[in-house]
Design an enzyme around this catalytic site. Structure first.
Site, mmCIF file in Angstrom:
data_model
loop_
_atom_site.group_PDB
_atom_site.id
_atom_site.type_symbol
_atom_site.label_atom_id
_atom_site.label_comp_id
_atom_site.label_asym_id
_atom_site.label_seq_id
_atom_site.Cartn_x
_atom_site.Cartn_y
_atom_site.Cartn_z
ATOM 1 N N PRO A 1 -81.555 -8.653 21.966
ATOM 2 C CA PRO A 1 -80.078 -9.025 21.455
ATOM 3 C C PRO A 1 -79.543 -8.189 20.355
ATOM 4 O O PRO A 1 -80.452 -7.723 19.535
ATOM 5 C CB PRO A 1 -80.668 -10.339 21.099
ATOM 6 N N CYS A 2 -78.295 -8.043 20.528
ATOM 7 C CA CYS A 2 -77.723 -7.151 19.532
ATOM 8 C C CYS A 2 -77.208 -7.691 18.192
ATOM 9 O O CYS A 2 -77.282 -7.063 17.199
ATOM 10 C CB CYS A 2 -76.473 -6.310 20.057
ATOM 11 N N PRO A 3 -76.852 -9.024 18.218
ATOM 12 C CA PRO A 3 -76.221 -9.567 16.941
ATOM 13 C C PRO A 3 -77.075 -9.490 15.660
ATOM 14 O O PRO A 3 -76.326 -9.133 14.569
ATOM 15 C CB PRO A 3 -76.194 -11.213 17.353
ATOM 16 N N PRO A 4 -78.521 -9.401 15.631
ATOM 17 C CA PRO A 4 -79.079 -9.231 14.454
ATOM 18 C C PRO A 4 -78.786 -7.643 13.921
ATOM 19 O O PRO A 4 -78.929 -7.705 12.550
ATOM 20 C CB PRO A 4 -80.555 -9.416 14.814
ATOM 21 N N PHE A 5 -78.245 -6.892 14.448
ATOM 22 C CA PHE A 5 -78.116 -5.601 13.961
ATOM 23 C C PHE A 5 -76.535 -4.958 14.005
ATOM 24 O O PHE A 5 -76.425 -4.024 13.472
ATOM 25 C CB PHE A 5 -78.958 -4.523 14.881
#
Length: 420
Positions: free
Chosen positions: A80-84
């Site tokens: 998943p991309c949202p954390p970064f």
């Protein structure tokens, strides 16, 4: 239908709708397993392949056991991309969706010959220097040589910026043969790539639109289940598409018809088929996407473009087959992304401020304090004040690495339908 017959096998986690999957297949890898949380994306994989697809939380040992795939040729995934994401809050390890550190831990369990993990370019910023350092150091503990690289999709035949931060790790005997794929920019523009699709319903102004769309598009943004319907991204992205004669405020059901106005009057919207082609699914792919329009768009917009995955996959395949001339492999974990993290992690106890200033090589206490504040977002940082001054010690990593008691489990159970 794509089958799994290949001498080189991959386990792919967070496989999505199969962008990376298709690229790796073209590069010569067969899938032993694909794991995906989203029901629509899992249905897409099943509809287009004969692979074994596990649908559910990738960190759930009841869904699959990484140890069952020990010795696999490649462990790959687009976690998943949202954390970064720069567009988000960049919570990193504090974001319950973060699986990067967990994926790295599986390297120690599975002992794959190679690892491929990709994410947004935000992971390459200073905010995550300590996080990246931990990843490299952990892989080195497992005996892997690792390297990060920012790859632009437009350098690999995709008329879209879409930078991706890619990690490749291998055991030294294979890493000696790995070389990053060389850029091969294409002169294909958004207009030339999509001309036939935009003209499919007899739009008389298609050539005028092709002239307007004479460039590389902004990054397509698939978004998450938390936000709205299908559109081409935030305000800045929509403005970029507008310059190319594209209305980014939604996705069309079909191409413009014979009575549609000139693009200078009313710019056309893209269709699902057009968006898929912009991501690198060409007419030869014959890839069908499950779900309705919004679900399909999210699957496509969140994908790792197949041509980029294929380019990296071919480089990994060549290395595993020991093709070409070997080169010297850098010392494991020789790269230093965060000297403050390295100084703290190498120490057995508390480290005085003077030593951290020396490690940072900026001779500024304020700079060290700023670095420590950033580091504290992903790690516990203990502070000791005594007569000798202030000292620091690196505590536990806050991220999810598989802990049974981690808050991620409760979050996934409660928000399963909205996690993407």
């Amino acid at each position: 239908m794509f089958d799994s017959v290949s001498p080189l096998q991959v386990v792919e986690i967070c496989a999505g709708a199969g962008g990376q999957s298709l690229g790796l297949h073209r590069a010569g890898f067969g899938h032993s397993l694909a794991v995906e949380l989203d029901p629509f994306a899992a249905a897409t994989l099943r509809a287009n392949t004969t692979w074994k697809v596990a649908e559910g939380d990738v960190a759930d040992l009841e869904l699959w056991n990484p140890a069952d795939y020990a010795g696999i040729d490649l462990l790959a995934g687009g976690v998943p991309c949202p954390p970064f994401s720069i567009a988000g809050k960049q919570l990193g390890s504090s974001d319950e969706r973060d699986l990067f550190a967990w994926a790295v831990e599986q390297v120690g369990v599975m002992r794959p010959r190679a690892v491929l993990l990709e994410n947004v370019r935000g992971l390459g910023t200073n905010r995550f220097a300590g996080y990246r350092q931990r990843v490299l150091d952990r892989l080195a503990e497992f005996g892997y040589s690792a390297d990060w690289r920012l790859l632009n999709s437009s350098d690999h035949g995709v008329p879209q910026l879409r930078p991706r931060f890619v990690l490749v790790a291998m055991q030294p005997e294979d890493a000696a043969y790995f070389r990053w794929p060389e850029p091969s920019p294409s002169e294909v523009t958004v207009g030339t790539l999509l001309r036939d699709l935009m003209a499919a319903n007899g739009w008389p102004h298609v050539d005028a639109w092709v002239e307007l769309a004479n460039g590389i598009g902004p990054t397509l943004v698939g978004g998450s289940k938390k936000h709205g319907g299908a559109d081409l991204g935030p305000t800045r992205a929509k403005a970029g598409w507008a310059k190319l004669g594209v209305d980014g405020k939604g996705i069309a059901d079909s191409a413009p018809g014979p009575d549609a106005p000139h693009p200078s009057v009313t710019p056309p919207k893209l269709t699902i088929q057009m968006v898929a082609r912009l991501q690198g699914w060409n007419s030869e792919s014959e890839w069908a996407f499950a779900g309705r329009k919004t679900a399909q768009y999210r699957q496509i917009g969140n994908a790792f473009p197949p041509p980029v995955a294929e380019a990296v996959g071919r480089s990994i395949r060549s290395a595993l087959l020991h093709e070409g001339m070997p080169h010297e492999v850098p010392e494991l974990s020789a790269d230093v992304h965060d000297p403050i993290y390295r100084a703290l992690s190498d120490a057995e106890g508390f480290v005085p401020m003077s030593q951290l200033i020396s490690a940072l090589n900026e001779f500024s206490q304020a700079s060290v304090e700023r670095r420590l504040a950033v580091l504290a977002q992903d790690f516990e940082v203990e502070v000791l004040n005594d007569t000798k001054g202030t000292s620091y010690r690196l505590g536990e990593f806050k991220g999810f690495t598989g802990q049974a008691e981690h808050r991620r489990h409760a979050y996934i159970a409660e928000h399963r339908g909205r996690v993407s």
